[in-house]
Design an enzyme around this catalytic site. Structure first.
Site, PDB file in Angstrom:
ATOM      1  N   SER A  15      47.895  48.286  37.055  1.00 13.47           N
ATOM      2  CA  SER A  15      46.590  47.763  37.620  1.00 13.47           C
ATOM      3  C   SER A  15      46.120  48.979  38.721  1.00 13.47           C
ATOM      4  O   SER A  15      46.153  50.134  38.503  1.00 13.47           O
ATOM      5  CB  SER A  15      46.578  46.432  38.537  1.00 13.47           C
ATOM      6  OG  SER A  15      45.596  45.965  38.691  1.00 13.47           O
ATOM      7  N   THR A  16      45.756  48.490  39.902  1.00 17.32           N
ATOM      8  CA  THR A  16      45.283  49.398  40.893  1.00 17.32           C
ATOM      9  C   THR A  16      46.089  50.935  41.107  1.00 17.32           C
ATOM     10  O   THR A  16      47.178  50.593  41.314  1.00 17.32           O
ATOM     11  CB  THR A  16      44.946  48.685  42.209  1.00 17.32           C
ATOM     12  OG1 THR A  16      44.259  47.724  42.060  1.00 17.32           O
ATOM     13  CG2 THR A  16      44.126  49.891  43.226  1.00 17.32           C
ATOM     14  N   MET A  72      47.925  45.603  42.277  1.00 17.03           N
ATOM     15  CA  MET A  72      47.956  44.500  43.068  1.00 17.03           C
ATOM     16  C   MET A  72      48.076  43.255  42.261  1.00 17.03           C
ATOM     17  O   MET A  72      47.888  42.955  41.090  1.00 17.03           O
ATOM     18  CB  MET A  72      46.592  44.360  43.727  1.00 17.03           C
ATOM     19  CG  MET A  72      46.644  43.204  45.017  1.00 17.03           C
ATOM     20  SD  MET A  72      47.470  43.823  46.466  1.00 17.03           S
ATOM     21  CE  MET A  72      47.084  42.478  47.410  1.00 17.03           C
ATOM     22  N   ASP A  86      50.572  40.023  38.188  1.00 14.74           N
ATOM     23  CA  ASP A  86      50.702  39.928  36.556  1.00 14.74           C
ATOM     24  C   ASP A  86      51.440  40.761  35.859  1.00 14.74           C
ATOM     25  O   ASP A  86      51.825  41.865  36.018  1.00 14.74           O
ATOM     26  CB  ASP A  86      49.037  40.560  36.050  1.00 14.74           C
ATOM     27  CG  ASP A  86      48.792  40.360  34.836  1.00 14.74           C
ATOM     28  OD1 ASP A  86      49.088  39.328  34.238  1.00 14.74           O
ATOM     29  OD2 ASP A  86      48.017  41.142  34.180  1.00 14.74           O
ATOM     30  N   HIS A 125      44.691  47.118  33.552  1.00 16.93           N
ATOM     31  CA  HIS A 125      43.661  46.416  34.080  1.00 16.93           C
ATOM     32  C   HIS A 125      42.554  47.082  34.265  1.00 16.93           C
ATOM     33  O   HIS A 125      42.279  48.140  35.139  1.00 16.93           O
ATOM     34  CB  HIS A 125      43.765  45.577  35.475  1.00 16.93           C
ATOM     35  CG  HIS A 125      44.821  44.802  35.525  1.00 16.93           C
ATOM     36  ND1 HIS A 125      45.427  44.178  36.607  1.00 16.93           N
ATOM     37  CD2 HIS A 125      45.591  44.006  34.303  1.00 16.93           C
ATOM     38  CE1 HIS A 125      46.419  43.263  36.147  1.00 16.93           C
ATOM     39  NE2 HIS A 125      46.270  43.120  34.934  1.00 16.93           N
TER      40      HIS A 125
END
Length: 368
Positions: free
Chosen positions: A180-181, A299, A302, A206
C-alpha cells in the site's frame, strides 16, 4: 495531541478553498496556509514549518515535480500529491512517488468540487498517514547514477539483480506481493532484482483506477521480467508479473495444470479494492505450498489474516522490515498474526527468496 499542520499548494483557488475546508473540519488537523504556486509555497514552508504538504502536480512558475525534487533534497517532508485522472497525470504522479511523495489523491477532470468532497475521507486519511510516514532524503546523483539513486547506507538501497537458474521451480512457484503506502517504489525494488526466469509474480498494490496500467508499463521498461496489468482469464506464466487493475480485485484460480488470473469487481475488502486479502486468500486456497508471500510497506492490516492462511497452507512468507518501510502497518500486522517466517530489509528480499527456493529444491539448482 497537537494538530497536524498542513500547507495546501494548488494553482486553483477552488481546490485550495475546498482542501482548506476539508482539512479544517478534522479535529486532528488544520490548514495553516494555502499557496497558488511553488515559489509562494517555498516561503510559506520556510516560515510555517508544516507537518504535511498537499501538492498539485501541474502548476505555473515551477512544475510540481521540479519543486518536489528540490524539496526532497533540501528539506524532506511528507507530501501528498493531488493528481488529475489523465494519462499525463498518472505519469507525473508515478514520478512524484519515485521522488519521495508519500501518496496521492486523484481528483476528477470535471465536477472537481463534488469529486473532492466525496474524496474527503480518503484525503484526510492520506494526510494522517503521511504525517507519520518515514521520509527518506532524495540524495544527489552518485557517480554514474541517476538523480535519486539510493546510497549504500540507505536501508532502501537497491540490491544488484539476482542471477539464477531456477529451472522447473519457475513453473511450480508463484510469488504474491501485497503493498500500500510506499509500495509502488518498494514493489519496483523487488521486481527489478528478479532474474528473467523468475517464478510468476502476482501483485496487489492499493491504487485507484487509471494509474495501474501506467505503473505496469513503467516497471516493464525497468525489469528483466515482463510486467503488465492483469487481464481476467489469462494464464499466469513464469518470467511475468501481473498487477491488479485499480478498482478491481485480483485473485488466482487453477485450470488443469495452469494458473489463471481472475480480475473481478466487487465490494471493497478491508476498505480496499483491489484488496491484498482477496489475492492472498486465493494463494492459500489454490497455490498452497507452492506460494511465496511478500508483505511490503503500507498502512492498515489488509492481507494479514490471509497471509496467515498462506503460511498455514505451506507457503513461505516474508515481510519488509520497519527500517525500510515508509509505513510499517501492513508488515507489522502480518507479523503479529504469525504469518511471517522472515522479516527482511527491502534490499535483501529478492536475494533471500531466491536462495530459499534453491535450498528447498535441493542441490540441482545453483547460482550461475
Amino acid at each position: 495531541m497537537p494538530k497536524t499542520r498542513v500547507v495546501v499548494v494548488d494553482d486553483s483557488a477552488l481546490v485550495r478553498s475546498l482542501l482548506t475546508e476539508i482539512i479544517n473540519r478534522q479535529p486532528d488537523m488544520e490548514c495553516i496556509g494555502a499557496a497558488a504556486d511553488p515559489l509562494v509555497a517555498r516561503e510559506m514552508i520556510r516560515n510555517l514549518n508544516p507537518d504535511v504538504i498537499t501538492l498539485d502536480v501541474e502548476m505555473p512558475r515551477m512544475d510540481g515535480i521540479d519543486f518536489l525534487a528540490k524539496l526532497m533534497r533540501l528539506r524532506p517532508m511528507p507530501v501528498v500529491m493531488v493528481s488529475t485522472l489523465t494519462e499525463r497525470g498518472a505519469e507525473v504522479t508515478l514520478k512524484a512517488l519515485e521522488l519521495g511523495a508519500i501518496d496521492f489523491v486523484a481528483k476528477p477532470k470535471i465536477g472537481v468540487a463534488d469529486g473532492l468532497r466525496q474524496l474527503q475521507d480518503d484525503i484526510t486519511d492520506k494526510i494522517r498517514i503521511a504525517s507519520k510516514a518515514r521520509i527518506n532524503r532524495l540524495h544527489a546523483p552518485a557517480a554514474g547514477g541517476a538523480p535519486g539513486t539510493a546510497q549504500a547506507h540507505d536501508p532502501k538501497a537497491v540490491a544488484r539483480p539476482v542471477s539464477a537458474s531456477l529451472g522447473r521451480l519457475s513453473t511450480e512457484k508463484i510469488i504474491f506481493i501485497g503493498a500500500s503506502t510506499g509500495g509502488t517504489e518498494a514493489t519496483k525494488e523487488v521486481l527489478i532484482t528478479l532474474p528473467a526466469d523468475s517464478p510468476a509474480v502476482v501483485i496487489t498494490q492499493h491504487m485507484p483506477p487509471g494509474f495501474t496500467r501506467n505503473y505496469a508499463a513503467r516497471l516493464d521498461g525497468l525489469c528483466k521480467i515482463s510486467v503488465k496489468e492483469a487481464v481476467d482469464g489469462e494464464r499466469i506464466l513464469p518470467g511475468h508479473a501481473y498487477i491488479a487493475p485499480g478498482g478491481m480485485h485480483l485473485s488466482v484460480e487453477r485450470s488443469g495444470a495452469n494458473y489463471l488470473a481472475r480480475v473481478q469487481d466487487g465490494d471493497p475488502v478491508n476498505r480496499h479494492k483491489p484488496s491484498v486479502e482477496v489475492l492472498f486468500k486465493s494463494a492459500a486456497r489454490v497455490v498452497g505450498p507452492n506460494a511465496v508471500g511478500i508483505m511490503l510497506t503500507g498502512m492498515g492490516a489488509d492481507g494479514a489474516t490471509a497471509m496467515r492462511e498462506m503460511r498455514d497452507a505451506g507457503a513461505y512468507c516474508v515481510a519488509q522490515d520497519e527500517a525500510s518501510c515508509v509505513v510499517f502497518g501492513m508488515p507489522r500486522e502480518a507479523i503479529a498474526a504469525g504469518a511471517v517466517q522472515e522479516v527482511l530489509p527491502l534490499n535483501k528480499i529478492t536475494g533471500h527468496l531466491m536462495d530459499h527456493l534453491r535450498a528447498t529444491a535441493g542441490p540441482a539448482l545453483s547460482r550461475v
